[in-house]
Design an enzyme around this catalytic site. Structure first.
Site, PDB file in Angstrom:
ATOM      1  CG  ASN A 145     -44.156   9.555  10.433  1.00  0.00           C
ATOM      2  OD1 ASN A 145     -44.642   8.725  11.178  1.00  0.00           O
ATOM      3  ND2 ASN A 145     -42.850   9.695  10.279  1.00  0.00           N
ATOM      4  CD  GLU A 162     -36.995  11.355  12.523  1.00  0.00           C
ATOM      5  OE1 GLU A 162     -37.771  10.573  11.924  1.00  0.00           O
ATOM      6  OE2 GLU A 162     -36.960  11.462  13.766  1.00  0.00           O
ATOM      7  CG  ASP A 212     -37.918  10.404  21.744  1.00  0.00           C
ATOM      8  OD1 ASP A 212     -38.864   9.696  22.111  1.00  0.00           O
ATOM      9  OD2 ASP A 212     -38.009  11.629  21.569  1.00  0.00           O
TER      10      ASP A 212
END
Length: 579
Positions: free
Chosen positions: A277, A366, A409
């Site tokens: 990212n 994550e 999420d």
């Protein structure tokens, strides 16, 4: 016989054996001619060409993703554009080498490609921002496709076209007899492939994480300029061109090493990149915000006053209150709960669960370790929250533990990982829930009309779970979905809500507990039972990119309607005054 003929003609009696000898007259500066006659240098050129092409492709994905996401659509545009450029370069390079087999021409092209690549960190983000502004006001649909395509063409087609001329030109300069033509072409192809392999892994695992996208472009630009400079070292005119190129590279190193993609946003607390990212942390007097895209959305936030966020995390807090014994209404207020967060981000949900619920076990998954590091550094994620660096679906397949609540999420911006949107995935989630367990999923974009991405996700989930409820987040584009096989979800929510003000196990003060109580009341009042349809996503067929793009078009259309109206009625000058 002219210098360019290889034999006098048929029947002359002087024909050489074409299976053994093909000679080319390659005019070049003396040094350049000598160095081209060394196949090792040609193989090095091919190797650096291959490494630079793949580095440019990987760099393109990182340059575009903060603006357009890293979805399969964007990757398709990047790969397609580069293949077009390379194909055209192959054609032109072959014809050019046949017409004028002078290596000077090839190495000038390599020099220009290196300079162009060096300029990308300096000008690329401004070009993308300018093109995006024009596209957003010019098209009514497929904004993502048109903006990414135009940006990719403007920035990457020309240098990749030039690099596409390398292989056919080098074959022309390398092959001197048909007897060895296959071997020589094979060696050139091998060196190009080896370069491409290294150019695939090196940016992803070394240069981009270590020094960023901008410096990565500069590194590979320097390699191209260097190999061309070596070729031209014995030629005065060539040396001058190489010196100019080196000077431009130095200027670009000074002005292009900054990896700030949000160049209009000053005073960011943190801006950087990870393997996965672009990352940005911004702060103001009230909140700290994490974003992984400079144009769309907020991924995580923390209120500095300890209050609820005001976004979707608050709504998702209803899930632990819904969970409990499926045969006993009101069981949601009982016992310590096990909560798993797939896509833990900066730990906002985990932090809120500990603050308001207190006695809970929370685990996070994550995939991006840098985000987890930022969670501890800037977002005060509790140290007792165990975070595993893993893909959410792969994690479920690797563990046997069951949970009272699983929060999904993992949908960033408009990037919906297809493997976490299918029947197979939600079946895995259900298998990891206890009896009476609840899944809550954050769906980013509320689509309009029938057939939106949220409709597909909701239908898919409804085919797995017996009870599904949704609630739209006020003043936002998010929708929260709660799913369980328990009939007592709503009864548990009401019973648990009634006991919120007496809960003293968390760290929230009475005013914060009252805010939580009121928030759960709004969620309870707004829940809608979902009526299932037949739009099912599977591992075999999950067109989430196209569905996300449709939703994005709707959101952009709504946001830019007023600007389009002013542009239509008052022209560009009126729009500039409005801005």
């Amino acid at each position: 016989m002219s210098d360019n003929n290889i034999f006098s003609g048929p029947g002359s009696g002087n024909e050489p054996d074409l299976e053994k000898t093909i000679e080319f007259n390659i005019p070049a500066a003396p040094y350049g001619k000598r160095i081209v006659n060394r196949k090792g240098f040609l193989y090095l050129t091919e190797f650096l060409s291959g490494i630079s092409v793949m580095a440019a492709e990987l760099g393109a994905s990182r340059l575009l993703s903060p603006y357009f996401s890293s979805s399969q659509i964007v990757w398709t545009i990047i790969i397609g554009t580069i293949m077009i450029a390379m194909a055209l370069g192959n054609i032109y390079g072959g014809r050019s080498a046949d017409k004028d087999p002078n290596p000077d021409r090839l190495y000038r092209r390599i020099l220009i490609a290196g300079v162009w690549m060096a300029l990308i960190p300096v000008l690329g983000k401004y070009i993308i921002a300018g093109i995006s502004g024009v596209i957003i006001l010019s098209v009514n649909s497929a904004y993502l496709v048109w903006a990414a395509l135009a940006s990719c063409f403007a920035i990457f087609v020309f240098p990749l076209f030039l690099l596409g001329t390398v292989t056919p030109s080098l074959i022309k300069y390398s092959v001197q007899s048909l007897e060895e033509s296959g071997k020589t072409a094979g060696y050139l192809g091998a060196y190009n492939t080896i370069g491409s392999i290294i150019g695939t892994f090196l940016p992803t695992f070394v240069t981009i994480p270590a020094v960023g996208t901008s410096v990565t472009f500069l590194i590979f630009a320097a390699l191209l300029i260097a190999v061309a400079a070596v070729y031209f070292i014995g030629n005065a005119a060539g040396r001058a061109k190489a010196a100019v190129a080196a000077g431009i590279l130095v200027v670009c190193c000074v002005f292009g090493h900054n990896d700030s993609f949000a160049f209009w946003n000053h005073g960011l607390t943190y801006e950087g990149e990870s393997i996965y990212n672009y990352l940005q942390v911004a702060e103001n007097s009230k909140e700290t915000i994490l974003s992984t895209n400079v144009l769309f959305g907020v991924q995580s936030m923390k209120r500095k006053d300890g209050k609820m966020t005001g976004i979707y995390y608050d709504y998702a807090m209803a899930a632990p209150l819904m969970a409990g014994d499926p045969d006993e209404a009101g069981a949601g207020k009982a016992a310590k709960k096990d909560i798993l967060v797939l896509g833990n981000g900066s730990g906002t949900y985990a932090s809120q669960c500990e603050r308001y619920l207190g006695d809970v076990n929370i685990e996070g998954v994550e995939i991006d370790k840098k985000i987890t590091d930022l969670a501890y550094r800037y977002f005060d994620m509790p140290k007792d929250v165990k975070v595993t660096e893993y893909d959410g679906r792969a994690y479920l397949q690797a563990v046997d533990k069951k949970y009272d609540v699983i929060m999904v999420d993992a949908y960033q911006d408009i990037s919906v990982p297809f493997q976490m949107s299918t029947v197979e995935f939600f079946s895995d989630v259900k298998a990891h829930l206890k009896d009476g367990g609840v899944m809550v999923i954050n769906m980013n974009m509320k689509g309009k009309g029938e057939g939106s991405i949220n409709d597909y996700l909701s239908d898919t989930i409804s085919s797995i779970f017996g009870n599904v409820y949704t609630v739209d987040v006020k003043n936002g584009t998010n929708r929260e979905l709660f799913a369980s096989d328990s009939q007592n979800m709503l009864a548990n929510l009401e019973a648990s809500r009634a006991g919120i003000m007496e809960n003293s196990s968390g760290t929230a003060d009475p005013a914060q507990q009252k805010e939580f109580y009121d928030m759960m009341g709004r969620v309870s009042d707004s829940l809608m039972s979902y009526r299932a349809g037949k739009r099912i996503l599977t591992d075999d067929r999950a067109p989430v990119e196209l569905l996300s793009m449709q939703a994005l078009d709707g959101l952009i259309g709504d946001e830019t309607a007023s600007y389009r109206k002013v542009l239509k009625e008052k022209g560009l000058s009126g729009l500039m005054r409005m801005l």
